[in-house]
Design an enzyme around this catalytic site. Sequence first.
Site, PDB file in Angstrom:
ATOM      1  N   ARG A 196       0.878  -1.412   0.343  1.00 48.01           N
ATOM      2  CA  ARG A 196       0.059  -0.247  -0.353  1.00 48.01           C
ATOM      3  C   ARG A 196       0.460   1.261  -0.275  1.00 48.01           C
ATOM      4  NH1 ARG A 196      -1.495  -0.209   6.585  1.00 48.01           N
ATOM      5  NH2 ARG A 196       0.111   1.163   7.168  1.00 48.01           N
TER       6      ARG A 196
ATOM      7  N   ASP B  52       8.693 -10.341   5.800  1.00 44.31           N
ATOM      8  CA  ASP B  52       9.210  -9.668   7.050  1.00 44.31           C
ATOM      9  C   ASP B  52      10.411  -8.970   7.011  1.00 44.31           C
ATOM     10  OD1 ASP B  52       9.746  -7.903   9.415  1.00 44.31           O
ATOM     11  OD2 ASP B  52       8.205  -8.821  10.527  1.00 44.31           O
TER      12      ASP B  52
ATOM     13  N   ASP C 133       6.091  -7.387   1.475  1.00 49.10           N
ATOM     14  CA  ASP C 133       5.357  -6.787   2.493  1.00 49.10           C
ATOM     15  C   ASP C 133       5.055  -7.894   3.288  1.00 49.10           C
ATOM     16  OD1 ASP C 133       3.892  -5.735   4.618  1.00 49.10           O
ATOM     17  OD2 ASP C 133       3.837  -4.009   2.568  1.00 49.10           O
TER      18      ASP C 133
ATOM     19  N   ASN D 161      11.946  15.434  14.867  1.00 45.50           N
ATOM     20  CA  ASN D 161      10.892  15.927  14.774  1.00 45.50           C
ATOM     21  C   ASN D 161       9.861  15.448  16.788  1.00 45.50           C
ATOM     22  OD1 ASN D 161       8.309  17.027  13.969  1.00 45.50           O
ATOM     23  ND2 ASN D 161       7.841  14.741  12.710  1.00 45.50           N
TER      24      ASN D 161
ATOM     25  N   TYR E 193      12.548   7.560  15.422  1.00 40.04           N
ATOM     26  CA  TYR E 193      12.139   7.723  14.235  1.00 40.04           C
ATOM     27  C   TYR E 193      13.245   8.182  13.539  1.00 40.04           C
ATOM     28  CZ  TYR E 193       9.772   8.443   9.281  1.00 40.04           C
ATOM     29  OH  TYR E 193       9.016   8.168   8.086  1.00 40.04           O
TER      30      TYR E 193
ATOM     31  N   THR F  36      -0.967  10.185   2.140  1.00 33.98           N
ATOM     32  CA  THR F  36      -1.039   9.096   2.412  1.00 33.98           C
ATOM     33  C   THR F  36      -2.398   8.678   4.428  1.00 33.98           C
ATOM     34  OG1 THR F  36       0.885   8.513   3.981  1.00 33.98           O
ATOM     35  CG2 THR F  36       1.096   8.065   1.581  1.00 33.98           C
TER      36      THR F  36
ATOM     37  N   ILE G 244       3.553   4.899  -0.488  1.00 34.10           N
ATOM     38  CA  ILE G 244       4.570   5.030  -2.045  1.00 34.10           C
ATOM     39  C   ILE G 244       5.028   3.355  -1.695  1.00 34.10           C
ATOM     40  CG2 ILE G 244       6.737   6.224  -1.448  1.00 34.10           C
ATOM     41  CD1 ILE G 244       5.435   7.654   1.475  1.00 34.10           C
TER      42      ILE G 244
ATOM     43  N   ALA H 230       9.246  -0.040   2.493  1.00 30.84           N
ATOM     44  CA  ALA H 230       8.995   0.137   4.385  1.00 30.84           C
ATOM     45  C   ALA H 230       9.108   1.126   4.958  1.00 30.84           C
ATOM     46  CB  ALA H 230       9.359  -2.044   4.163  1.00 30.84           C
ATOM     47  N   GLY H 231       8.486   0.709   6.317  1.00 32.81           N
ATOM     48  CA  GLY H 231       9.121   2.163   7.149  1.00 32.81           C
ATOM     49  C   GLY H 231       8.358   2.270   8.552  1.00 32.81           C
TER      50      GLY H 231
HETATM   51  N1  LIG Z   1       3.875   9.134   4.198  1.00 35.45           N
HETATM   52  C1  LIG Z   1       4.664  10.041   4.828  1.00 35.45           C
HETATM   53  O1  LIG Z   1       4.199  11.609   4.457  1.00 35.45           O
HETATM   54  C2  LIG Z   1       6.724  10.110   4.661  1.00 35.45           C
HETATM   55  C3  LIG Z   1       6.622  10.958   4.548  1.00 35.45           C
HETATM   56  C4  LIG Z   1       8.361  10.923   5.160  1.00 35.45           C
HETATM   57  C5  LIG Z   1       9.092   9.371   4.691  1.00 35.45           C
HETATM   58  N2  LIG Z   1       7.762   8.451   4.293  1.00 35.45           N
HETATM   59  C6  LIG Z   1       8.492   6.976   4.300  1.00 35.45           C
HETATM   60  O2  LIG Z   1       7.874   6.717   3.505  1.00 35.45           O
HETATM   61  C7  LIG Z   1       7.678   4.986   3.598  1.00 35.45           C
HETATM   62  C8  LIG Z   1       6.559   4.210   2.818  1.00 35.45           C
HETATM   63  O3  LIG Z   1       5.743   5.065   4.034  1.00 35.45           O
HETATM   64  P1  LIG Z   1       4.062   5.201   3.728  1.00 35.45           P
HETATM   65  O4  LIG Z   1       3.641   6.638   4.192  1.00 35.45           O
HETATM   66  O5  LIG Z   1       3.872   4.804   2.412  1.00 35.45           O
HETATM   67  O6  LIG Z   1       3.576   4.252   5.395  1.00 35.45           O
HETATM   68  P2  LIG Z   1       2.960   2.928   5.457  1.00 35.45           P
HETATM   69  O7  LIG Z   1       2.168   2.281   6.796  1.00 35.45           O
HETATM   70  O8  LIG Z   1       1.483   3.178   4.359  1.00 35.45           O
HETATM   71  O9  LIG Z   1       2.907   1.571   4.586  1.00 35.45           O
HETATM   72  C9  LIG Z   1       4.483   0.977   4.353  1.00 35.45           C
HETATM   73  C10 LIG Z   1       4.123  -0.300   4.544  1.00 35.45           C
HETATM   74  O10 LIG Z   1       5.630  -0.848   5.071  1.00 35.45           O
HETATM   75  C11 LIG Z   1       5.042  -2.098   5.648  1.00 35.45           C
HETATM   76  N3  LIG Z   1       6.569  -3.152   6.627  1.00 35.45           N
HETATM   77  C12 LIG Z   1       6.120  -2.656   7.589  1.00 35.45           C
HETATM   78  N4  LIG Z   1       6.937  -2.731   8.009  1.00 35.45           N
HETATM   79  C13 LIG Z   1       7.383  -4.070   7.495  1.00 35.45           C
HETATM   80  C14 LIG Z   1       8.638  -5.057   7.705  1.00 35.45           C
HETATM   81  N5  LIG Z   1       9.156  -5.397   8.624  1.00 35.45           N
HETATM   82  N6  LIG Z   1       8.938  -5.688   6.375  1.00 35.45           N
HETATM   83  C15 LIG Z   1       8.435  -5.609   5.447  1.00 35.45           C
HETATM   84  N7  LIG Z   1       7.498  -4.783   5.507  1.00 35.45           N
HETATM   85  C16 LIG Z   1       6.682  -4.030   6.401  1.00 35.45           C
HETATM   86  C17 LIG Z   1       4.113  -2.292   5.803  1.00 35.45           C
HETATM   87  O11 LIG Z   1       3.390  -3.207   6.257  1.00 35.45           O
HETATM   88  C18 LIG Z   1       3.415  -1.130   4.703  1.00 35.45           C
HETATM   89  O12 LIG Z   1       2.852  -2.434   3.779  1.00 35.45           O
HETATM   90  C19 LIG Z   1       8.368   4.700   4.849  1.00 35.45           C
HETATM   91  O13 LIG Z   1       9.379   4.459   4.663  1.00 35.45           O
HETATM   92  C20 LIG Z   1       7.766   6.203   5.548  1.00 35.45           C
HETATM   93  O14 LIG Z   1       9.123   6.711   6.364  1.00 35.45           O
HETATM   94  C21 LIG Z   1       6.278   8.690   4.090  1.00 35.45           C
END
Ligand SMILES: NC(=O)c1ccc[n+]([C@@H]2O[C@H](COP(=O)([O-])OP(=O)(O)OC[C@H]3O[C@@H](n4cnc5c(N)ncnc54)[C@H](O)[C@@H]3O)[C@@H](O)[C@H]2O)c1
Length: 440
Positions: A212, A256, A233, A339, A345, A381, A214, A281-282
Amino acid sequence: MADRYLRLTGTAPGRLLTRGLGLPQPVPLRRWSPQTPGLDGPLLHLTAGESVVTAGLAKALAATGLPVERRAARPAGIVLDATGVTSVTGLAEVHAALHPVVRSLAPGGRIVVIGRRPSSEDHHQAAAQQALEGFVRSLGKETGRGTTVHLVRLPATGTPDAAGSTLRFLLSPRSAYVSGQVIELTDAAPDAEHDPAAPLTGRTALVTGAARGIGASVASVLARDGAHVIVLDVPQAREDLARTADRLGATALALDITAPDAAARMAAAAPDGIDVLVHNAGVTRDRRLVNMPADRWAQVLDVNLDSVLRTTDELLASGALGRGGRVVATASIAGIAGNKGQTNYAASKAGIIGLVRSLGPRAAAEHGVTVNAVAPGFIETSMTAAVPLLIREAGRRMNSLAQGGLPVDVAEAVAWFAQPGSAAVNGQVLRVCGQSLLGA
Ligand SMILES: NC(=O)c1ccc[n+]([C@@H]2O[C@H](COP(=O)([O-])OP(=O)(O)OC[C@H]3O[C@@H](n4cnc5c(N)ncnc54)[C@H](O)[C@@H]3O)[C@@H](O)[C@H]2O)c1
């Protein structure tokens, strides 16, 4: 999540009202689509100082497919060659070149200044070239109307030959939400001939966290660019992952990334090797440090940083990531600005920046692999939709484009790093944040 304010300022009465109140004026950004693949107008090629790269730059600009002119009434992009600026007098030529034409730039236009790496031996050249950074960052905050401004630095004596993919990206709708960036190029020649319309044809890309958000968007853009994609994922996200995989004709890998055998299983899913590895992933586990238990700290550091270090090291060592390979990791502006409530984080995301800067040059020398990162700002998101309204509104408006980005904006940046033509882009951290004021 709908940005209602952006819709309001898109109407004549809304614009009148918000302007009268002195409120931000975001404009809808022109993003890539099959109907809008390029900028809508000519490129204006200007020069400040004595340039020795004029012909090479003209060739690189012609490869963008846009008409290039030395005079244009309404340019869609302005490229200023400032590689020959080595003094304060030379900087006056930057002013002289841009001052008369900035106002004529079409809405959603691009300004790209081409400079040189500041020299460690000539402090006059270093001062003049570093001055360009302050200049573009300020101009990006002034221009408005969806315009973006960047500085691309060539190596000390390099030509613009290796800058093709970078100029194509910056001078296109693909970089709509990227502004105020400084990109330092090396001399590395493109890794292979490729079709600019489908640069990843024949390549395998593995994207983590792709069920899902990004990650799903990154997978989709890499597939659009011709890659066979493996979407990874956690097993709990199996259903969403299968849906993403079906939609893209991708391979699903439920895994994982913190598992001890994660790298081996990633390599096994790509028997012919991984060409593009996207660490997306994050997780967040927010709490102020005084209230943060060790397990919340460890979880975030393990997923966001340690697993990235481990799997990258193992895939490089085993040769699964080989010559021409690309690693793209995901930082965050939280890792740059910090932050409240995110010491874990922000530490993990700042760690990604350290990894990229250190490993990039070595991975290129030893394995022919580039290592870069995107640092997203406020992206629309489900993660940011959960942020309380007032903080969310502040996050959206506190950038030069006065709006949040979309997952596809991050995905387009990843796709640019991933291209075979981007061998000269290495060790870079690109903020995809609309030139956020945070950490600026
Ligand atoms: N959304 C934002 O505004 C934003 C801003 C800065 C950075 N980010 C970074 O961008 C990336 C994606 O963010 P997002 O908003 O789409 O987050 P999200 O939570 O929608 O998606 C993250 C995906 O990573 C997967 N994941 C988590 N732990 C995992 C693991 N151990 N193994 C495999 N998969 C795993 C989750 O299941 C999820 O599908 C992340 O690294 C986040 O830190 C996002």
